[in-house]
Enzyme design. Structure first.
Site, PDB file in Angstrom:
ATOM      1  N   CYS A   1       2.672  -9.024  -0.951  1.00  0.00           N
ATOM      2  CA  CYS A   1       1.609  -9.550  -0.092  1.00  0.00           C
ATOM      3  C   CYS A   1       2.148 -10.322   1.104  1.00  0.00           C
ATOM      4  O   CYS A   1       1.465 -10.445   2.120  1.00  0.00           O
ATOM      5  CB  CYS A   1       0.660 -10.430  -0.905  1.00  0.00           C
ATOM      6  SG  CYS A   1       1.482 -11.796  -1.758  1.00  0.00           S
TER       7      CYS A   1
ATOM      8  N   GLY B   1     -11.463  -8.412  -4.181  1.00  0.00           N
ATOM      9  CA  GLY B   1     -11.743  -9.836  -4.020  1.00  0.00           C
ATOM     10  C   GLY B   1     -13.209 -10.092  -3.748  1.00  0.00           C
ATOM     11  O   GLY B   1     -13.799 -11.056  -4.259  1.00  0.00           O
TER      12      GLY B   1
ATOM     13  N   GLY C   1      -4.911  -9.902  -5.563  1.00  0.00           N
ATOM     14  CA  GLY C   1      -5.059  -8.483  -5.276  1.00  0.00           C
ATOM     15  C   GLY C   1      -5.502  -8.245  -3.852  1.00  0.00           C
ATOM     16  O   GLY C   1      -5.115  -8.972  -2.938  1.00  0.00           O
TER      17      GLY C   1
ATOM     18  N   LYS D   1     -10.906  -5.848  -1.044  1.00  0.00           N
ATOM     19  CA  LYS D   1     -12.032  -5.067  -1.555  1.00  0.00           C
ATOM     20  C   LYS D   1     -12.452  -5.564  -2.934  1.00  0.00           C
ATOM     21  O   LYS D   1     -13.627  -5.833  -3.185  1.00  0.00           O
ATOM     22  CB  LYS D   1     -11.652  -3.587  -1.617  1.00  0.00           C
ATOM     23  CG  LYS D   1     -12.754  -2.686  -2.164  1.00  0.00           C
ATOM     24  CD  LYS D   1     -12.300  -1.235  -2.208  1.00  0.00           C
ATOM     25  CE  LYS D   1     -13.388  -0.349  -2.818  1.00  0.00           C
ATOM     26  NZ  LYS D   1     -12.953   1.073  -2.902  1.00  0.00           N
TER      27      LYS D   1
ATOM     28  N   GLU E   1      -6.232 -14.813  -4.091  1.00  0.00           N
ATOM     29  CA  GLU E   1      -4.934 -14.607  -3.449  1.00  0.00           C
ATOM     30  C   GLU E   1      -4.896 -13.163  -2.980  1.00  0.00           C
ATOM     31  O   GLU E   1      -4.675 -12.247  -3.784  1.00  0.00           O
ATOM     32  CB  GLU E   1      -3.801 -14.902  -4.433  1.00  0.00           C
ATOM     33  CG  GLU E   1      -3.647 -16.373  -4.778  1.00  0.00           C
ATOM     34  CD  GLU E   1      -3.259 -17.219  -3.588  1.00  0.00           C
ATOM     35  OE1 GLU E   1      -2.699 -16.668  -2.618  1.00  0.00           O
ATOM     36  OE2 GLU E   1      -3.523 -18.425  -3.609  1.00  0.00           O
TER      37      GLU E   1
END
Length: 481
Positions: free
Chosen positions: A249, A197, A192, A195, A214
């Site tokens: 990503c 993370g 994700g 923030k 990740e």
């Protein structure tokens, strides 16, 4: 009944009990689960594609290529190599432990939590689950609530294929995720943004739980002037807009090229975009929509920034009702604009210019480390410089995003783009503890190891620790003399 901390705790304890029986440690259990997941993908392909269409209006081709086929390949690769991965790795022993044998034994962590993302909701949920099962863990999967159709699909179909005493699914949003993060896990895998993370890492720190994060970042594309322009623009366009319409990503986030080449590159990109998506890309069925109204508004606000006013050279059309944004090119965007500060995660592609292409490397390194970095050039010395000087999770020369598809390469970030990696054997390793094992018999005693300590013993141990066999022999000879 709401999924609260009490239910989360009970579920974790049940999974810990299943793990303690040892049944997940054997090859047979692991292989059986992986074969069942592969069968699920084959049997439920149309349901998977339909869920992805509901969540993202994802084209059937993209759903198959980027999610269904990659998840299936991940299963097949793990099944093909699992026995070899599980074997202890024999390593050398040192003179100081002679006679002995040494090995590194992969063992499962135990009970692991996987929190997945919404943009590739099937692949990014199932791929780490495959790795966790291959490594012999019990698993809880928390799919993203932002892709509800795929999350619901997992809840409906996965229990029919896997051992539910060892693999569980929890649907929900912030309350459910919070309840899960309050528990003690043996490993947490999160895909994700940074923030969340940080929230995951803070929760894990309370139990000293190891994590794989990740994340993302602004993945740059450096474009030199000596390239095959048609091939390069096709690869940039499909990497940006063919990757979930930029909601990926590792999708190119911005381009850096020289001032003298920028106009030619923009013209080529425009031509390729029209070739792929037509003159009105809002009507094509080959582009995903923006996932929800919040993300649509976020992207629209990036275009409304006064600092990018007048910088749009292609696209810029929006359809809020259908949550669609056309592929958009922006030229000479100021580096202090919002679009250059935030990860875009959408169909907007800013282009910034430099005097010399080599100047781009310092510009990239002045920012947080990206998940991916791309370079298009024929110059071998420039390629070498790019590899040696640019720090990122992974990189490609003369293409975009394809490194994701190579199971022999680790996939992961560095710094703010993440920590840890997975894919192929790296997925197995991500969910395995590498336990060191040294084995000795009862012979080969060296009295110098034991008290009382004497100068002779110290000299002998110093020679042993240095691995100097001549000094060892001389010390032993001196002792006997």
């Amino acid at each position: 009944m709401a999924f609260d901390g009490e239910r989360a705790s009970s579920m974790v304890e049940e999974l810990r009990g299943s793990f303690s029986t040892g049944k997940t440690r054997g090859y047979e259990w692991r292989a059986k689960q992986l074969k069942a997941i592969e069968r699920m993908i084959n049997e439920k392909e149309e349901d998977i594609v339909e869920a992805l269409r509901s969540d993202l209006s994802k084209p059937h081709f993209e759903s198959f290529l980027h999610e269904v086929s990659m998840a299936k390949s991940s299963c097949q690769f793990a099944l093909k190599n699992l026995k070899q991965w599980m074997k202890p790795e024999k390593v050398s022993s040192s003179l100081s432990t002679y006679p002995s044998s040494a090995s590194i034994v992969p063992e499962p962590f135990g009970v692991v939590l996987i929190i997945s993302a919404w943009n590739y909701p099937f692949l990014l949920s199932l791929d780490p689950v495959i790795g966790a099962i291959a490594a012999g863990n019990t698993v809880v999967l928390k799919p993203s609530e932002i892709s509800p159709a795929t999350a619901s699909l997992f809840t409906r179909i996965l229990p029919d294929y896997v051992d539910t005493s060892c693999v569980r699914i929890v649907e929900g949003a912030v309350p459910e995720t919070t309840a899960l993060l309050e528990q003690r896990w043996d490993k947490i895998f999160y895909t994700g943004n940074g923030k969340v993370g940080r929230i995951v890492m803070a929760a894990a720190a309370k139990h000293l739980t190891p994590v794989v994060l990740e994340l993302g970042g602004k993945s740059p594309v450096v474009v030199d002037s000596d390239i095959d322009l048609k091939v390069s623009t096709r690869r940039i366009v499909v990497g940006k807009w063919g990757s979930n319409n930029g909601q990926a990503c590792i999708a190119p986030d911005y381009i850096i090229t020289t001032k003298s080449f920028a106009a030619k590159l923009v013209d080529a990109l425009k031509s390729t975009l029209e070739e792929f998506y037509g003159k009105d890309p809002l009507e094509t069925e080959d582009l995903s929509r923006i996932v929800n109204s919040n993300h649509f508004t976020r992207l629209a606000n990036l275009l409304d920034d006064d600092k990018v006013s007048g910088k749009i050279v292609y696209g810029g059309n929006l359809d809020e009702k259908r949550l669609k944004i056309a592929p958009t090119l922006l030229l000479d965007v100021p580096e202090n604009s919002r679009i250059m500060k935030e990860e875009i995660f959408g169909p907007l592609l800013p282009i910034i210019t430099v005097d010399k292409i080599e100047d781009s490397f310092a510009l990239i390194n002045s920012r947080t480390k990206p998940l991916a970095a791309y370079l298009f050039t024929k110059k071998k010395n420039l390629q070498k410089m790019f590899v040696e000087t640019v720090s990122c999770g992974g990189m490609l020369i003369n293409d975009t995003t394809l490194h994701l598809a190579n199971p022999y390469l680790p996939f992961g970030g560095v710094g703010e783009s993440g920590t840890g990696s997975y894919h192929g054997k790296f997925s197995f390793d991500a969910f395995s503890h590498k336990k060191s094992v040294l084995s000795r018999g009862f012979g080969g005693e060296v009295s110098a190891r034991y008290p009382p300590y004497t100068p002779w013993k110290q000299n002998l141990l110093r020679a042993l620790l240095a691995g100097n066999i001549i000094s060892v022999v001389m010390a032993l000879f001196a002792r006997r003399s």
